[in-house]
Every structure is written in structure tokens, then in C-alpha cells.
Design a protein around this motif. Structure first.
Motif, PDB file in Angstrom:
ATOM      1  N   THR A 101     -27.258 -10.852   3.414  1.00  0.00           N
ATOM      2  CA  THR A 101     -27.565  -8.719   4.430  1.00  0.00           C
ATOM      3  C   THR A 101     -27.612  -7.870   3.335  1.00  0.00           C
ATOM      4  O   THR A 101     -28.526  -7.074   4.203  1.00  0.00           O
ATOM      5  CB  THR A 101     -27.028  -9.367   5.424  1.00  0.00           C
ATOM      6  N   THR A 105     -31.575  -5.642   2.713  1.00  0.00           N
ATOM      7  CA  THR A 105     -31.731  -4.548   3.572  1.00  0.00           C
ATOM      8  C   THR A 105     -29.750  -3.788   2.942  1.00  0.00           C
ATOM      9  O   THR A 105     -29.449  -3.571   4.021  1.00  0.00           O
ATOM     10  CB  THR A 105     -31.692  -4.393   4.877  1.00  0.00           C
ATOM     11  N   GLN A 107     -29.623  -0.939   2.429  1.00  0.00           N
ATOM     12  CA  GLN A 107     -29.236   0.393   3.635  1.00  0.00           C
ATOM     13  C   GLN A 107     -28.554   0.129   5.242  1.00  0.00           C
ATOM     14  O   GLN A 107     -27.710   0.693   5.400  1.00  0.00           O
ATOM     15  CB  GLN A 107     -30.519   1.049   3.566  1.00  0.00           C
ATOM     16  N   LYS A 108     -28.675  -0.859   5.229  1.00  0.00           N
ATOM     17  CA  LYS A 108     -28.404  -1.404   6.678  1.00  0.00           C
ATOM     18  C   LYS A 108     -27.009  -2.326   6.510  1.00  0.00           C
ATOM     19  O   LYS A 108     -26.066  -1.993   7.431  1.00  0.00           O
ATOM     20  CB  LYS A 108     -29.274  -2.630   7.888  1.00  0.00           C
ATOM     21  N   ALA A 109     -26.422  -2.748   5.414  1.00  0.00           N
ATOM     22  CA  ALA A 109     -25.389  -3.436   5.140  1.00  0.00           C
ATOM     23  C   ALA A 109     -24.236  -2.926   5.069  1.00  0.00           C
ATOM     24  O   ALA A 109     -23.977  -1.732   4.874  1.00  0.00           O
ATOM     25  CB  ALA A 109     -25.387  -4.594   3.566  1.00  0.00           C
ATOM     26  N   ASP A 110     -23.048  -3.532   5.493  1.00  0.00           N
ATOM     27  CA  ASP A 110     -21.504  -2.437   5.689  1.00  0.00           C
ATOM     28  C   ASP A 110     -21.404  -3.820   4.379  1.00  0.00           C
ATOM     29  O   ASP A 110     -20.927  -4.532   3.615  1.00  0.00           O
ATOM     30  CB  ASP A 110     -20.762  -3.166   6.223  1.00  0.00           C
TER      31      ASP A 110
END
Length: 142
Positions: A101, A105, A107-110
Motif C-alpha cells: 500500500t 500510494t 500519500q495515503k499510506a500510514d
């Protein structure tokens, strides 16, 4: 320099050790230790003794991290249970899912969760690495 001071502060707060007592446990003079803490230039050969006296490893962890290395504590070794092997497999799958993940992406991953999952998996692998290495070179029993 900050990591050396953090070690000293932890020794003072948790072990109730003065700089003089830390220096005594290291086998150096307190004047030398005060100088090294002020300048941040402790001889590398004395770092393990300093951290042992202080009861923490901030300085060596900082050295490793500043060189781009990951620090994983080596386990003492014991026989693994079947459930631990399943947990290791599950943690690997979870870490790989978070890593996939992250790379798909970012920028969307933790990032923090990904790092925590990777660290947990590496610690589990380090445990088994140590056990296999100990089997290859067993210790003598007294």
C-alpha cells in the motif's frame, strides 16, 4: 552528544546514579566523563561500558540510525512454539500488505504503521535467526 546526555539522565532518574558513580563503574575518572559529556566525544571503546552503567542504549542506537542502520534487539533464545511461527507468518503478511500500500500510494499510506509492522516482523525473524545460529554453535553447559 544529546544521546550521551540522555543516557546520563536516565541513569540519574532510574538508577539514582551520579556522574561520579557512572564513571566509577566505567573505570574512568569523573573529570573525563564530564568532559566527554560536554563535548560529545567519548572514545568508542568506552561506549558499551557507559551504556551498561546507565542501563540504556541511546548512544549506540543513535550511531546506528545516523549510519542508516536498523537496530533490532537480539533475543536470548528459546524453543519456538507453533503459534509463534504462525504469528511470524501473519506479521509478515501484514507488513507486506502495508508495504505494498505504501509503495502504491505513499500519500495515503500510514508510514508509522508500516514501520511498526516491519520492525515487529524483523524482531521475530531476528529471534529465529539467533536460535538457528545457536544450534549451529551450541554453548557449553557447566
Amino acid at each position: 552528544m544529546h544521546a550521551l546526555r540522555l543516557c546520563k539522565e536516565e541513569a540519574q532518574s532510574k538508577r539514582h546514579l551520579s556522574v561520579e558513580r557512572i564513571a566509577d563503574r566505567m573505570g574512568v575518572t569523573h573529570d573525563s566523563l564530564y568532559k566527554w559529556l560536554a563535548t560529545g566525544r567519548m572514545p568508542g571503546i568506552l561506549l558499551p561500558a557507559y551504556e551498561l552503567a546507565c542501563g540504556c542504549h541511546y548512544a549506540s542506537e543513535w550511531l546506528a540510525a545516523s549510519s542508516g542502520r536498523l537496530v533490532v534487539p537480539m533475543p536470548t533464545g528459546r524453543k519456538a512454539e507453533g503459534s509463534e511461527l504462525l504469528d511470524m507468518n501473519s506479521s509478515c503478511a501484514a507488513a507486506l500488505q502495508l508495504l505494498t500500500t505504501f509503495y502504491a500510494t505513499p500519500q495515503k499510506a500510514d508510514a508509522e504503521a508500516t514501520l511498526a509492522a516491519l520492525r515487529q516482523h524483523l524482531e521475530q525473524v531476528a529471534f529465529h535467526h539467533h536460535n538457528v545460529a545457536q544450534y549451529a554453535t551450541p554453548e557449553l553447559e557447566f
